[in-house]
Write a protein that holds these residues in place. Sequence first.
Motif, PDB file in Angstrom:
ATOM      1  N   PHE A 369       0.823  -1.210   0.000  1.00 38.16           N
ATOM      2  CA  PHE A 369       0.000   0.000   0.000  1.00 38.16           C
ATOM      3  C   PHE A 369       0.863   1.269   0.000  1.00 38.16           C
ATOM      4  O   PHE A 369       0.448   2.302  -0.542  1.00 38.16           O
ATOM      5  CB  PHE A 369      -0.953  -0.012   1.191  1.00 38.16           C
ATOM      6  N   LYS A 370       2.044   1.209   0.605  1.00 32.47           N
ATOM      7  CA  LYS A 370       2.958   2.353   0.546  1.00 32.47           C
ATOM      8  C   LYS A 370       3.344   2.641  -0.902  1.00 32.47           C
ATOM      9  O   LYS A 370       3.359   3.804  -1.348  1.00 32.47           O
ATOM     10  CB  LYS A 370       4.212   2.075   1.373  1.00 32.47           C
ATOM     11  N   TYR A 373       0.291   4.113  -2.993  1.00 30.40           N
ATOM     12  CA  TYR A 373      -0.040   5.519  -2.761  1.00 30.40           C
ATOM     13  C   TYR A 373       1.182   6.438  -2.814  1.00 30.40           C
ATOM     14  O   TYR A 373       1.079   7.623  -2.549  1.00 30.40           O
ATOM     15  CB  TYR A 373      -0.739   5.678  -1.404  1.00 30.40           C
ATOM     16  N   LEU A 379       1.333  10.420   2.527  1.00 34.29           N
ATOM     17  CA  LEU A 379       0.082   9.697   2.280  1.00 34.29           C
ATOM     18  C   LEU A 379       0.347   8.211   2.077  1.00 34.29           C
ATOM     19  O   LEU A 379      -0.377   7.360   2.606  1.00 34.29           O
ATOM     20  CB  LEU A 379      -0.639  10.274   1.068  1.00 34.29           C
ATOM     21  N   GLY A 380       1.401   7.902   1.317  1.00 35.48           N
ATOM     22  CA  GLY A 380       1.754   6.504   1.089  1.00 35.48           C
ATOM     23  C   GLY A 380       2.105   5.792   2.386  1.00 35.48           C
ATOM     24  O   GLY A 380       1.676   4.652   2.630  1.00 35.48           O
ATOM     25  N   ARG A 383      -1.229   5.370   4.457  1.00 36.79           N
ATOM     26  CA  ARG A 383      -2.102   4.308   3.920  1.00 36.79           C
ATOM     27  C   ARG A 383      -1.486   2.923   4.107  1.00 36.79           C
ATOM     28  O   ARG A 383      -2.191   1.940   4.362  1.00 36.79           O
ATOM     29  CB  ARG A 383      -2.382   4.567   2.436  1.00 36.79           C
TER      30      ARG A 383
END
Length: 417
Positions: A369-370, A373, A379-380, A383
């Motif tokens: 997920f890093k 995003y 943000l990465g 998330r």
Amino acid sequence: MNTQLQTTVSNPQKKSYILHLATIFLGFIIFGISENIKGPAIPRIQLDFRLDEMQIGTLLSLNALGYLIACSFTAILTRKIGIKWVSMLAFGSMAVSGIFIFLSHSYPMFTASYFLMYIGNGMLEIGLAILAARIFVRNTGTMMNLSHFFYGISSTVAPMLASGLMTVTVLGYTIDWRGMYLAMLMLSVLPMIPALMSKFPGDDHPESERTPLKQLIKDRALWLIVIILSFGVVSEMAVGGWLVNFLEKSYNWDPAAAAGMLSAFFLCFSAARLLLGPITDRIGFTLSIIILSGFTGICTFIAIFGGESYAFLFAAAGIGIAPIYPTVMALIAKRYPKESDTAITFTVTMMGIGSVIGNYAIGAITSGFKQLYGSGTELGLLRGLQAGYGFIGLCALICSLFGIVLYRYLKNRKQLV
């Protein structure tokens, strides 16, 4: 005459039960200590032997390897020599490993000594579970949770004891990490005393009365128990490794505040094991698993996506997840009274494999997920951490979901416990 006879019979039984309790409670204290003194010692071990991170990782992986090897033979050994002598062997091997660790002045000898300690540790976990299943035939949920409460307390104080002991100087000699391991692991001798004085039930069951493993694993309920325990343990154990990381990087908490929240989790965790046992006995083990693991999952997701103001729910999640392991052990003890040693060994072995996969999945989900995003963005990172920690909450919900499946399966067969 009848009163005198009753007294004569009950007094030896009472004495025997006290010895059983001493063995189990002291055993769980030793188990908690042996598993959790490594934290303060690892940096000093690394410095002494000039180890790189890969060698430290290899050393710690012996934990899982020794555990799985111990799982593979403990049930067989129990049937051959009895749970009493298996317990003595487990405690004894841990004490001997403390001596070898103290004498270790080369990395290969230390590695071998550490491996022996975890063989003993694995035997002890299985042995204590079998002992508890045989002894706690009444108020099983209460007593299982109480036993694991002693593990929780010793796990909490073990790092502090280890840190303090390594700075103590006796006759001009600083005890350091070798002396600390020797002193702490020699405590394993204490539960050997009541174990040696006791006679444990179950060893006298003829082999013909026991259900073989091949037949036992055909029971669908046992596989559902494996799934429940695996997801429950991942949700429980992962908190220690990921909560502080989540709070520091997601909410910019300082290390002391993040560690304080982890301490609050373990406080809720220990209190739940001390207090919720009678409730699991009253409402039933399967229903308890459904409610408690569901509570943990809900708390975790609200804490993740509700924002920083709901962070206290990370600690509250410990209330629900704490009783899952001992309650599952109580369920096995009630459902498989004569085959508890085989059922527990099989279940815990499968759980060990499942928890390794589960913990790997948390790291993989976080990284995935890093990147999705933006790996170099705030943000990465957020998330990724939310997704990874969300998997911990998801494991608790899956545990609850399969608890519902087990509940319906047992209820349809009128076998609810």
